[in-house]
Design a protein around this motif. Structure first.
Motif, PDB file in Angstrom:
ATOM      1  N   MET A 268      63.880  84.448   1.271  1.00  0.00           N
ATOM      2  CA  MET A 268      63.161  85.705   1.005  1.00  0.00           C
ATOM      3  C   MET A 268      64.133  86.871   1.125  1.00  0.00           C
ATOM      4  SD  MET A 268      59.547  84.936   2.939  1.00  0.00           S
ATOM      5  CE  MET A 268      58.994  86.606   2.987  1.00  0.00           C
TER       6      MET A 268
ATOM      7  N   ALA B  82      65.876  78.277  -3.624  1.00  0.00           N
ATOM      8  CA  ALA B  82      65.557  79.628  -4.078  1.00  0.00           C
ATOM      9  C   ALA B  82      65.786  79.663  -5.579  1.00  0.00           C
ATOM     10  CB  ALA B  82      66.457  80.639  -3.376  1.00  0.00           C
TER      11      ALA B  82
ATOM     12  N   VAL C 146      59.664  87.677  -3.052  1.00  0.00           N
ATOM     13  CA  VAL C 146      59.292  86.347  -3.524  1.00  0.00           C
ATOM     14  C   VAL C 146      57.905  86.431  -4.152  1.00  0.00           C
ATOM     15  CG1 VAL C 146      58.581  85.584  -1.206  1.00  0.00           C
ATOM     16  CG2 VAL C 146      59.071  83.883  -2.919  1.00  0.00           C
TER      17      VAL C 146
ATOM     18  N   LYS D 226      60.637  85.230  -8.940  1.00  0.00           N
ATOM     19  CA  LYS D 226      61.458  84.787  -7.812  1.00  0.00           C
ATOM     20  C   LYS D 226      60.605  83.791  -7.019  1.00  0.00           C
ATOM     21  CE  LYS D 226      63.897  89.207  -7.436  1.00  0.00           C
ATOM     22  NZ  LYS D 226      65.315  88.916  -7.630  1.00  0.00           N
TER      23      LYS D 226
END
Ligand code: ADP
Length: 399
Positions: free
Chosen positions: A317, A217, A323, A203
């Motif tokens: 996040m 993201a 993350v 991630k």
């Protein structure tokens, strides 16, 4: 295999010829002022000097012919004949909802690209002209389209829809598209390599910060949200673009300043951002210099930029629940330790710790990890390379 990468603008055309065995740039250059008096070509072969060739280019076809001449020139060329070019990869700004990946360009693709013109009225026509010019000059060479928007087509509906009447989405395709996709994809893949993990396992938040900036993201190798929107005007504070503002401000400025909608659009795109706040410059080098001299508006502009980037990092996040890595790239991301530090300052509680020494030492053009050994979230500087990514996507399709 050698691949020519083309980035056509309305009056310019950038190119790189890349050898895919070594991923080396054999030559690169820029045609300027196409269709305007005083047009010229800057051509630089690998390891050689820049050649400036001044010649009239009445349109993009002239420009492409000059590029091919330069690439095969006896003195500063890098190939014997244009038959050595196996494929051409075109940067295309807007692929709308039609393209979620790169494609071999044919008549149908061109029709779909034309349909995307209302979404990118400045860029897509230039990209189409570049494609037509290459088809004319190299009729037997495959042409590939690589889109700025494609990487973000994996966003879910709740991430890409705006809360305006649904019919407007159906009728005009008003939604978040996101941009800089080629860069976000490239740096997220490189970051995974640096971390010795598969993109599917990670991630990440990728921060492309240049003249235009966007934050993405990337969850499991896919874009799940991004800061730019229907156009590249949205998101973080940029060089001259305002980023996110209350949409009601548009009408208010038009009325109070007696401006047309076009004029307000121009003001928000070209006279806002850190330039508009500081009154100094859109360039972060100038702003850092002005701040050092005590210019308070320069300081405010820089702080507003930092604040706006932090807002997206925080939101992503929460979105991803975790993350693993934050990646900085492009002009500001690669070159300004001060901005990187300010953006991730005081986030130790979230497992983010910058190593000041490593951060200060990160040098342009090199991949670097700048977090402390104990930092749960890895912080990386990854130089972007959109041309190489375009060439790689092109190679994939012609292989
Ligand atoms: P673009 O977004 O047009 O592709 P870049 O990614 O190269 O451009 O970013 C250009 C911006 O990066 C400049 O306007 C400047 O603000 C910033 N920049 C480039 N080099 C530096 C540097 N050494 N220090 C601070 N900022 C820099």
């Amino acid at each position: 295999m050698k691949i020519l990468v083309i980035n056509a603008g309305s009056s310019s055309l950038k190119y790189q010829l890349i050898d895919m065995e070594t991923e080396k740039v054999l030559a690169k250059g820029l045609c300027e002022r196409i269709g305007i008096e005083g047009s010229k070509l800057n051509h630089t072969p690998d390891g050689g000097e820049k050649n400036v060739i001044e010649k009239d280019m009445k349109d993009h076809s002239d420009a492409i012919r000059m590029v091919l001449d330069a690439l095969t020139d006896e003195n500063y060329g890098v190939i014997k004949s244009m038959d050595e070019i196996s494929a051409v990869g075109h940067r295309v700004v807007h692929g709308g909802e039609t393209f979620s990946g790169s494609v071999v360009i044919d008549a149908e693709v061109k029709k779909a690209l034309e349909a995307c013109i209302p979404l990118a009225p400045l860029h897509n026509p230039a990209n189409l002209i570049g494609i037509a010019a290459c088809e004319e000059a190299m009729p037997n060479v495959p042409q590939i389209g690589v889109f700025d928007t494609a990487f973000h087509q994996t966003m879910s509906k709740e991430a890409y829809m705006y809360a305006v009447p649904f019919e407007l989405y159906e009728k005009h395709k008003i939604r978040r598209y996101g941009f800089h996709g080629t860069s976000h994809k490239y740096v997220s893949l490189e970051a995974a390599k640096m971390l010795g993990k598969k993109p599917e396992e990670l991630k990440m938040i990728t921060c492309h910060m240049g003249n235009g900036s966007s934050i993405t993201a990337v969850d499991g190798g896919k874009s799940v949200d991004t800061s730019m929107g229907f156009t590249p005007l949205a998101g973080v504070v940029m060089g001259t673009r305002c980023g996110d503002i209350d949409p009601a401000i548009v009408k208010f400025i038009a009325e109070q300043e007696n401006l047309s909608l076009d004029e307000v659009d121009n003001l928000l795109n070209k006279k806002s951002g850190v330039q508009g706040i500081s009154g100094v410059s859109s360039d972060f080098r100038d702003l850092e210099a002005a701040e050092a001299e005590g210019n308070e508006r320069a300081t405010l502009a820089l702080s507003m930029f930092v604040e706006s980037v932090r807002r997206f990092i925080g939101s992503y996040m929460v979105k991803m629940g975790r993350v693993d890595a934050i990646i900085f790239t492009a002009g500001i991301g690669e070159n300004t330790p001060v901005m990187r530090k300010a953006i991730l300052n005081n986030l130790e509680a979230f497992g983010i710790e910058i190593d000041d020494e490593k951060n200060a030492k990160a040098i342009r053009g090199a991949q670097m990890e700048i977090s402390t050994d104990s930092s749960k979230v890895k912080v990386l500087v990854v130089p972007t390379n959109e041309e190489l990514m375009i060439a790689k996507e092109t190679l994939e399709l012609v292989k």
